[in-house]
Design a protein around this motif. Sequence first.
Motif, mmCIF file in Angstrom:
data_model
loop_
_atom_site.group_PDB
_atom_site.id
_atom_site.type_symbol
_atom_site.label_atom_id
_atom_site.label_comp_id
_atom_site.label_asym_id
_atom_site.label_seq_id
_atom_site.Cartn_x
_atom_site.Cartn_y
_atom_site.Cartn_z
ATOM 1 N N LYS A 1 13.844 34.007 14.450
ATOM 2 C CA LYS A 1 13.011 34.863 13.193
ATOM 3 C C LYS A 1 13.492 36.250 12.790
ATOM 4 O O LYS A 1 12.696 36.928 12.340
ATOM 5 N N ILE A 2 14.588 36.740 13.448
ATOM 6 C CA ILE A 2 15.086 38.067 13.368
ATOM 7 C C ILE A 2 16.017 37.830 11.862
ATOM 8 O O ILE A 2 16.688 37.270 11.649
ATOM 9 N N ASP A 3 15.461 38.988 11.082
ATOM 10 C CA ASP A 3 16.499 39.058 9.856
ATOM 11 C C ASP A 3 17.943 39.128 10.002
ATOM 12 O O ASP A 3 18.324 39.927 10.831
ATOM 13 N N PRO A 4 18.644 38.468 9.154
ATOM 14 C CA PRO A 4 20.029 38.342 9.487
ATOM 15 C C PRO A 4 20.657 39.858 9.381
ATOM 16 O O PRO A 4 21.915 39.766 10.153
ATOM 17 N N GLU A 5 20.221 40.808 8.572
ATOM 18 C CA GLU A 5 20.782 41.857 8.558
ATOM 19 C C GLU A 5 20.541 42.666 9.777
ATOM 20 O O GLU A 5 21.419 43.632 10.206
ATOM 21 N N LEU A 6 19.244 42.634 10.228
ATOM 22 C CA LEU A 6 18.811 43.427 11.461
ATOM 23 C C LEU A 6 19.488 42.848 12.609
ATOM 24 O O LEU A 6 20.452 43.685 13.452
ATOM 25 N N LYS A 7 19.832 41.621 12.651
ATOM 26 C CA LYS A 7 20.696 40.983 13.801
ATOM 27 C C LYS A 7 22.063 41.806 13.879
ATOM 28 O O LYS A 7 22.665 41.937 14.698
ATOM 29 N N LYS A 8 22.744 41.640 12.447
ATOM 30 C CA LYS A 8 23.925 42.089 12.230
ATOM 31 C C LYS A 8 24.250 43.701 12.854
ATOM 32 O O LYS A 8 25.106 44.043 13.520
ATOM 33 N N LYS A 9 23.087 44.559 12.372
ATOM 34 C CA LYS A 9 23.097 45.985 12.769
ATOM 35 C C LYS A 9 22.930 46.032 14.127
ATOM 36 O O LYS A 9 23.646 46.912 14.718
ATOM 37 N N LEU A 10 22.070 45.268 14.850
ATOM 38 C CA LEU A 10 21.819 45.311 16.417
ATOM 39 C C LEU A 10 23.149 44.693 17.055
ATOM 40 O O LEU A 10 23.247 45.533 18.058
ATOM 41 N N LEU A 11 23.640 43.802 16.740
ATOM 42 C CA LEU A 11 24.955 43.413 17.316
ATOM 43 C C LEU A 11 26.177 44.379 17.312
ATOM 44 O O LEU A 11 26.687 44.749 18.107
ATOM 45 N N LYS A 12 26.094 45.076 15.964
ATOM 46 C CA LYS A 12 27.086 46.116 15.859
ATOM 47 C C LYS A 12 27.092 47.273 16.769
ATOM 48 O O LYS A 12 27.812 47.769 17.368
ATOM 49 N N GLU A 13 25.603 47.525 16.954
ATOM 50 C CA GLU A 13 24.992 48.924 17.800
ATOM 51 C C GLU A 13 25.474 48.248 19.244
ATOM 52 O O GLU A 13 25.885 49.289 20.169
ATOM 53 N N SER A 14 25.330 47.223 19.706
ATOM 54 C CA SER A 14 25.630 46.872 21.009
ATOM 55 C C SER A 14 26.883 46.867 21.193
ATOM 56 O O SER A 14 27.295 47.142 22.472
ATOM 57 N N GLN A 15 27.839 46.467 20.424
ATOM 58 C CA GLN A 15 29.256 46.599 20.701
ATOM 59 C C GLN A 15 30.068 47.989 20.742
ATOM 60 O O GLN A 15 30.768 48.269 21.423
ATOM 61 N N ALA A 16 29.269 48.995 20.187
ATOM 62 C CA ALA A 16 29.594 50.403 19.899
ATOM 63 C C ALA A 16 28.500 51.307 20.411
ATOM 64 O O ALA A 16 27.891 52.033 19.078
ATOM 65 N N PRO A 17 27.795 51.495 21.386
ATOM 66 C CA PRO A 17 26.756 52.374 21.446
ATOM 67 C C PRO A 17 26.959 53.704 21.610
ATOM 68 O O PRO A 17 27.989 54.007 21.695
ATOM 69 N N PHE A 18 25.914 54.419 20.779
ATOM 70 C CA PHE A 18 25.878 55.775 20.907
ATOM 71 C C PHE A 18 27.169 56.567 19.867
ATOM 72 O O PHE A 18 27.700 57.338 20.218
ATOM 73 N N LYS A 19 27.643 55.520 19.008
ATOM 74 C CA LYS A 19 28.647 55.990 17.889
ATOM 75 C C LYS A 19 28.277 57.325 17.227
ATOM 76 O O LYS A 19 28.821 58.209 16.992
ATOM 77 N N GLY A 20 26.935 57.595 16.926
ATOM 78 C CA GLY A 20 26.735 58.649 16.120
ATOM 79 C C GLY A 20 26.586 59.896 17.126
ATOM 80 O O GLY A 20 26.951 60.903 16.748
ATOM 81 N N LEU A 21 26.015 59.644 18.098
ATOM 82 C CA LEU A 21 26.050 60.989 19.198
ATOM 83 C C LEU A 21 27.645 61.264 19.555
ATOM 84 O O LEU A 21 27.749 62.354 19.397
ATOM 85 N N ARG A 22 28.359 60.418 19.735
ATOM 86 C CA ARG A 22 29.952 60.498 19.911
ATOM 87 C C ARG A 22 30.561 61.178 18.810
ATOM 88 O O ARG A 22 31.097 62.319 18.988
ATOM 89 N N LYS A 23 30.041 60.834 17.522
ATOM 90 C CA LYS A 23 30.569 61.729 16.301
ATOM 91 C C LYS A 23 30.293 63.032 16.277
ATOM 92 O O LYS A 23 31.020 63.803 16.065
#
Length: 78
Positions: free
Chosen positions: A3-25
Amino acid sequence: MSKIDPELKKKLLKESQAPFKGLRKIVWIAFSGSAFLGLFIMLAKIASGNELQLNNLLIQLCACIVFPTLLFVDRNKD
């Protein structure tokens, strides 16, 4: 089934593969700025006639190379 929106699922999957990317930047930008500011100050001291140890200058130059390189490598590849 999901029941998760496909866009949200894609975003969450991307975040789980590269956590804290914004903080690292942010960290790489801060370290790069600090390295370049330190190099500027060292060059100003050299221009004013003060002596500096070559080791300190080399460390600063390496920092000016390494941190922007890490920022470039950690960029989005989209």
